[in-house]
Structure formats: C-alpha cells, structure tokens
Design a protein around this motif. Sequence first.
Motif, PDB file in Angstrom:
ATOM      1  N   PRO A  72       0.985  -1.204   0.005  1.00 22.49           N
ATOM      2  CA  PRO A  72       0.060   0.001  -0.012  1.00 22.49           C
ATOM      3  C   PRO A  72       0.865   1.206  -0.051  1.00 22.49           C
ATOM      4  CG  PRO A  72      -0.778  -1.386   1.556  1.00 22.49           C
ATOM      5  CD  PRO A  72       0.665  -2.077   1.051  1.00 22.49           C
ATOM      6  N   ALA A  73       0.482   2.327  -0.645  1.00 19.41           N
ATOM      7  CA  ALA A  73       1.030   3.491  -0.738  1.00 19.41           C
ATOM      8  C   ALA A  73       1.427   3.940   0.733  1.00 19.41           C
ATOM      9  CB  ALA A  73       0.441   4.487  -1.566  1.00 19.41           C
ATOM     10  N   ALA A  74       0.635   3.987   1.680  1.00 15.91           N
ATOM     11  CA  ALA A  74       0.696   4.444   2.838  1.00 15.91           C
ATOM     12  C   ALA A  74       2.010   4.082   3.509  1.00 15.91           C
ATOM     13  CB  ALA A  74      -0.353   4.030   3.983  1.00 15.91           C
ATOM     14  N   GLN A  75       2.686   2.790   3.349  1.00 16.76           N
ATOM     15  CA  GLN A  75       3.689   2.255   3.722  1.00 16.76           C
ATOM     16  C   GLN A  75       5.216   3.071   3.335  1.00 16.76           C
ATOM     17  OE1 GLN A  75       3.900  -0.218   6.115  1.00 16.76           O
ATOM     18  NE2 GLN A  75       1.837  -0.299   5.819  1.00 16.76           N
ATOM     19  N   PHE A  76       5.052   3.661   2.187  1.00 15.00           N
ATOM     20  CA  PHE A  76       6.083   4.563   1.663  1.00 15.00           C
ATOM     21  C   PHE A  76       6.309   5.861   2.555  1.00 15.00           C
ATOM     22  CE2 PHE A  76       5.356   1.671  -2.173  1.00 15.00           C
ATOM     23  CZ  PHE A  76       6.659   1.551  -2.327  1.00 15.00           C
ATOM     24  N   THR A  77       6.587   5.767   3.764  1.00 14.18           N
ATOM     25  CA  THR A  77       7.109   6.942   4.245  1.00 14.18           C
ATOM     26  C   THR A  77       8.083   7.682   3.842  1.00 14.18           C
ATOM     27  OG1 THR A  77       8.439   5.727   6.206  1.00 14.18           O
ATOM     28  CG2 THR A  77       6.120   5.846   6.686  1.00 14.18           C
ATOM     29  N   ILE A 112      11.078  -3.183  -2.326  1.00  8.48           N
ATOM     30  CA  ILE A 112       9.885  -2.943  -2.029  1.00  8.48           C
ATOM     31  C   ILE A 112       9.191  -4.270  -1.369  1.00  8.48           C
ATOM     32  CG2 ILE A 112       7.559  -2.248  -2.575  1.00  8.48           C
ATOM     33  CD1 ILE A 112       8.806  -0.808  -5.016  1.00  8.48           C
ATOM     34  N   VAL A 113       9.657  -5.463  -1.630  1.00 12.00           N
ATOM     35  CA  VAL A 113       9.105  -6.690  -1.227  1.00 12.00           C
ATOM     36  C   VAL A 113       9.553  -6.748   0.321  1.00 12.00           C
ATOM     37  CG1 VAL A 113       9.462  -9.046  -1.142  1.00 12.00           C
ATOM     38  CG2 VAL A 113       8.962  -7.898  -3.397  1.00 12.00           C
ATOM     39  N   GLY A 114      10.863  -6.358   0.550  1.00 12.42           N
ATOM     40  CA  GLY A 114      11.558  -6.426   1.704  1.00 12.42           C
ATOM     41  C   GLY A 114      10.670  -5.485   2.942  1.00 12.42           C
ATOM     42  N   LEU A 115      10.186  -4.161   2.243  1.00  7.41           N
ATOM     43  CA  LEU A 115       9.432  -3.401   2.926  1.00  7.41           C
ATOM     44  C   LEU A 115       7.991  -4.197   3.334  1.00  7.41           C
ATOM     45  CD1 LEU A 115       8.433  -0.733   4.110  1.00  7.41           C
ATOM     46  CD2 LEU A 115       7.727   0.111   1.756  1.00  7.41           C
ATOM     47  N   GLY A 116       7.342  -4.860   2.392  1.00  6.75           N
ATOM     48  CA  GLY A 116       6.007  -5.412   2.642  1.00  6.75           C
ATOM     49  C   GLY A 116       6.349  -6.429   3.652  1.00  6.75           C
ATOM     50  N   LEU A 117       7.244  -7.213   3.710  1.00 12.10           N
ATOM     51  CA  LEU A 117       7.627  -8.473   4.383  1.00 12.10           C
ATOM     52  C   LEU A 117       7.703  -8.005   5.860  1.00 12.10           C
ATOM     53  CD1 LEU A 117       9.580 -10.863   2.432  1.00 12.10           C
ATOM     54  CD2 LEU A 117       7.181 -11.150   2.831  1.00 12.10           C
ATOM     55  N   ASN A 123       1.557  -7.790  -1.409  1.00 11.32           N
ATOM     56  CA  ASN A 123       0.519  -8.200  -1.956  1.00 11.32           C
ATOM     57  C   ASN A 123       0.997  -9.375  -2.674  1.00 11.32           C
ATOM     58  OD1 ASN A 123      -1.507  -8.845  -4.209  1.00 11.32           O
ATOM     59  ND2 ASN A 123      -1.834  -6.695  -4.696  1.00 11.32           N
ATOM     60  N   GLU A 124       0.893 -10.707  -2.154  1.00  7.38           N
ATOM     61  CA  GLU A 124       1.311 -11.882  -2.581  1.00  7.38           C
ATOM     62  C   GLU A 124       0.806 -12.296  -3.992  1.00  7.38           C
ATOM     63  OE1 GLU A 124       0.700 -14.548   0.425  1.00  7.38           O
ATOM     64  OE2 GLU A 124       2.079 -13.820   1.908  1.00  7.38           O
ATOM     65  N   THR A 125      -0.329 -12.022  -4.299  1.00 16.16           N
ATOM     66  CA  THR A 125      -0.932 -12.329  -5.546  1.00 16.16           C
ATOM     67  C   THR A 125      -0.215 -11.616  -6.624  1.00 16.16           C
ATOM     68  OG1 THR A 125      -3.167 -12.892  -4.613  1.00 16.16           O
ATOM     69  CG2 THR A 125      -3.154 -12.341  -7.041  1.00 16.16           C
ATOM     70  N   TYR A 410      14.506  -5.755   4.112  1.00 14.99           N
ATOM     71  CA  TYR A 410      13.661  -6.594   5.370  1.00 14.99           C
ATOM     72  C   TYR A 410      14.463  -6.243   6.450  1.00 14.99           C
ATOM     73  CZ  TYR A 410      11.467  -9.777   8.525  1.00 14.99           C
ATOM     74  OH  TYR A 410      11.098 -10.356   9.548  1.00 14.99           O
ATOM     75  N   LEU A 411      15.396  -6.382   6.691  1.00 15.80           N
ATOM     76  CA  LEU A 411      16.335  -6.149   7.995  1.00 15.80           C
ATOM     77  C   LEU A 411      16.257  -4.609   8.355  1.00 15.80           C
ATOM     78  CD1 LEU A 411      19.445  -8.554   7.407  1.00 15.80           C
ATOM     79  CD2 LEU A 411      17.362  -8.832   8.817  1.00 15.80           C
ATOM     80  N   LEU A 412      16.455  -3.654   7.341  1.00 15.17           N
ATOM     81  CA  LEU A 412      16.328  -2.495   7.629  1.00 15.17           C
ATOM     82  C   LEU A 412      15.159  -1.902   8.053  1.00 15.17           C
ATOM     83  CD1 LEU A 412      17.802   0.409   7.152  1.00 15.17           C
ATOM     84  CD2 LEU A 412      16.505   0.441   4.868  1.00 15.17           C
ATOM     85  N   PHE A 413      14.023  -2.336   7.341  1.00 20.33           N
ATOM     86  CA  PHE A 413      12.680  -1.842   7.911  1.00 20.33           C
ATOM     87  C   PHE A 413      12.250  -2.710   9.100  1.00 20.33           C
ATOM     88  CE2 PHE A 413      12.534  -0.940   3.169  1.00 20.33           C
ATOM     89  CZ  PHE A 413      12.606   0.626   3.472  1.00 20.33           C
ATOM     90  N   ALA A 414      12.677  -3.755   9.258  1.00 21.54           N
ATOM     91  CA  ALA A 414      12.139  -4.507  10.639  1.00 21.54           C
ATOM     92  C   ALA A 414      12.917  -4.071  11.888  1.00 21.54           C
ATOM     93  CB  ALA A 414      12.323  -6.186  10.230  1.00 21.54           C
ATOM     94  N   LEU A 415      14.103  -3.871  11.763  1.00 22.02           N
ATOM     95  CA  LEU A 415      14.765  -3.464  12.824  1.00 22.02           C
ATOM     96  C   LEU A 415      15.227  -2.233  12.881  1.00 22.02           C
ATOM     97  CD1 LEU A 415      17.647  -6.469  12.363  1.00 22.02           C
ATOM     98  CD2 LEU A 415      15.378  -6.606  13.582  1.00 22.02           C
ATOM     99  N   PHE A 416      14.887  -1.197  12.190  1.00 21.51           N
ATOM    100  CA  PHE A 416      15.680  -0.026  12.350  1.00 21.51           C
ATOM    101  C   PHE A 416      14.571   0.992  11.949  1.00 21.51           C
ATOM    102  CE2 PHE A 416      19.442  -2.198  11.293  1.00 21.51           C
ATOM    103  CZ  PHE A 416      20.183  -2.152  12.525  1.00 21.51           C
TER     104      PHE A 416
END
Length: 417
Positions: A72-77, A112-117, A123-125, A410-416
């Motif tokens: 979703p666009a809202a995830q792009f801070t 972007i997939v890393g951000l989504g995970l 959006n898996e589909t 993924y590590l960047l967005f999940a941890l920091f």
Amino acid sequence: MLSPLVFVGLLVAVFVGFNIGGSSTGVAFGPAVGSRIVRKATAGTLFMLFAFLGAWTVGRNVIATMSEGIVPAAQFTPAAGVGVLFFTGLSLLISNIYGVPASTSMTAVGAIVGLGLATGTLNETLMFTIVSAWIVAPLIGLGTGAVIGRYLYPQLEARLSFTRLEDQLLQVDWSGLVPRPRLNQDAKPRDILGSILVLAIACYMGFSAGASNAANAVAPLVGNDAVSVDQGVLLAVAAISLGGFTIARRTLATVGDDITDLPILAALIVSTVGATIITVLSYYGIPASLAVSTTCCIIGLGWGRASRAATLTQLATPSERDDSGMGINTGALAAASTEDEKPAGPTVGELASGPEQASEQPDDVSQSVPAIGEEDTEVLSAESLFDPAAVSRIVALWIITPSLSVVGSYLLFALFL
C-alpha cells in the motif's frame, strides 16, 4: 517546505535516473552514433524525447504497480522511500563492479518486497504474477533469438547493409538562400535503409527504457505523495536525460553492456526483441529487466546461428563434445558462411571505435545462404558460445542481487525503521 528526508529522496532519485540514462542511452543509440547516422547531441535529444513518451504513456502503469500495488502507498514513508531508492542505487553499483547486467527493476522490486514483508502488507498475488513474468520473459527472449538465429538471421544478413559512413547521413545544404536538409550523397540505397532501421530501433529502445525505468527512480516518492505521478515522470525523465547528455557520451563512444562484440544486425535484433518484451510487460504494469531479456536473446540468437551447422535430426543426436573451456562469445554471429568471405557488416564495437577499426562493407553483399546442415561446422561451433561457469555466474547474480535487496530491505525496515 520539503522535509530533509524528502529532499534526500529526491537527490537519490535523481542519482538513480542519472545512472540509468547514462547506461541506457549508450545501449540504445550506440549503433546509430557509431554509424554516423546521428551525432551524440542528437542521440541524447532523441533518447530524451522517446524516454519521455514511454514514461508518460505505458510507464505510468509500472509506477502505479511499484508505488501502490506491491505494498500500500501508505507504507512509503519518507524514510522508507529513501531506503528503497538506496537499494535501487546499490544494484547499479553491483552491476558496474561485476560487469554483469543486473536488473535495476528487479532489485527495486526486491527492496519494496522487503518493506512489505517487514510490515506484513505484501500483495502476494501480484508478486506471484511479477515473478512469473520474470521467468517467462527471458525464456521468450531466448526462444525468439534461437528461432531468428536459426531460420531468419542469414537471410537478413545477406540482404541488409550496415556501414560506417564517412559523413553524417543527414546533412544541411547551404548552397541556396534557404538551408535545406538533405541525405548524404555518398550513401547508397541499402545504406539508407539500414540507417533508417538503426535509428528507428534506437528510438524504440529509448521508449522502452523510459517505460520500464521511470518507476525505478520515482515510485517511492509517488507512493508517499512527495511528488505526483506527472511530476514523478518529469523528474525521472529529467534525471535520465541528464545522464544521456553527460556520462552517456562516454558509453556512446565505448558502447558496452554486452553488445560491443555483436554485429550490428544482431544488436538490432536483440534490441527489438528485448524492447518489445519490456514494452508489453510495462503496458500491463509489470516491472521487468530489459538487460536480462536482451542478454537471453543474445544467447539464443548465437545458439540459433551456430545450430545451422546441423539439422534438427543431428541436433537431437548428442555427439561427443570438446571439453576445452571456452568463454561466451559472439563468434557464430559474426562468422561468414565460409572462411574466405568477409563478414556482412561491422560489429557495434568497431563502429564506435572509429574508421580505423571498422571493417569495410563489401560492395556486393548479396550472398547465397547455405542450407541448414550445410554450413561449416568449424566456423559455426555451438560450443564456442557457452561457458557453463560464465553462464552460471550471470544467472547467479540475476538471482542474488534482488535476493540481497529483499533481505537487506527487510532487515532495515524490521529492525531500524
């Protein structure tokens, strides 16, 4: 007033677009500039116009997918936008270091997939559709190249003329009161036809580059509403064009990125096939790699050309192969049908390196095309096209680069973040 993170995002977007323009302009217009059909400044201008046309039309679909479809666009801070663009720029660096045409689009999608995970919003589909296209598109390029190389390439080689003109194809006649454009009087009809094909396909490549690459530079900024779609297209094309008018002048002179050693006919074929695949995918909003598709087409075209030394029955019967290690090259594409014949045209690299390096075009290029199975097996050697180790390295980097982008993001967005 722009926040510092948004300002940094704009700078990174310009950097990404700048590098895309520098590399894409050389690949698209290298043959046209080397053949003296257009000058470097004209090539930059044409690339800018057609990249804008591609980005403004079908490129919007790719921007929409990458800015609001995968997550979703809202995830792009602002911070997330900078992170995604950072990994996109990193892919360009890895590609340059290892000399392998890594995909900027695939790496940008990976970020972007890393951000989504990390946020649980992927959006898996849609990602299944995109990954499926990433598998099918190179196979189409490989198969199309093989068919053209085996059945059509020799006929085209015998009928089309590609030479390096002494003067520009398009000139200005200053003899009258009003300057008038005219064609080079020394150009033969076959030269004019070949030049038109070179220039038309170069413009088509520019269109495809704009359609597929604009999103790589600005999709995160569009997602966080830092810029609108229209503003994003203008920003991306401006950055790409800046690269086309500056650092592309060097790539136009050296003409790298896997097409230097190709005969100009082969370069035009792989450019057309690759650009068509990417334009179709861009129309459906699927980000994909022009470099990967064209590289697979090069391999398929070379194999198809080499396979003319044997009939289908002979190809289906395995023979003992020479175990000597040989690197990937385009020898079977450049080879003439006999050892005494000259090649039907210069390579892209010869055109770019200057008249002292370019091979001369025979006056009579109407050659008889040997039937399949009757060509010289020493000249057309399928083994000379493939080194399993080199192919493995290229394919591995195609997989590793976006995979590292996914993991790092993924590590960047999940941890920091």
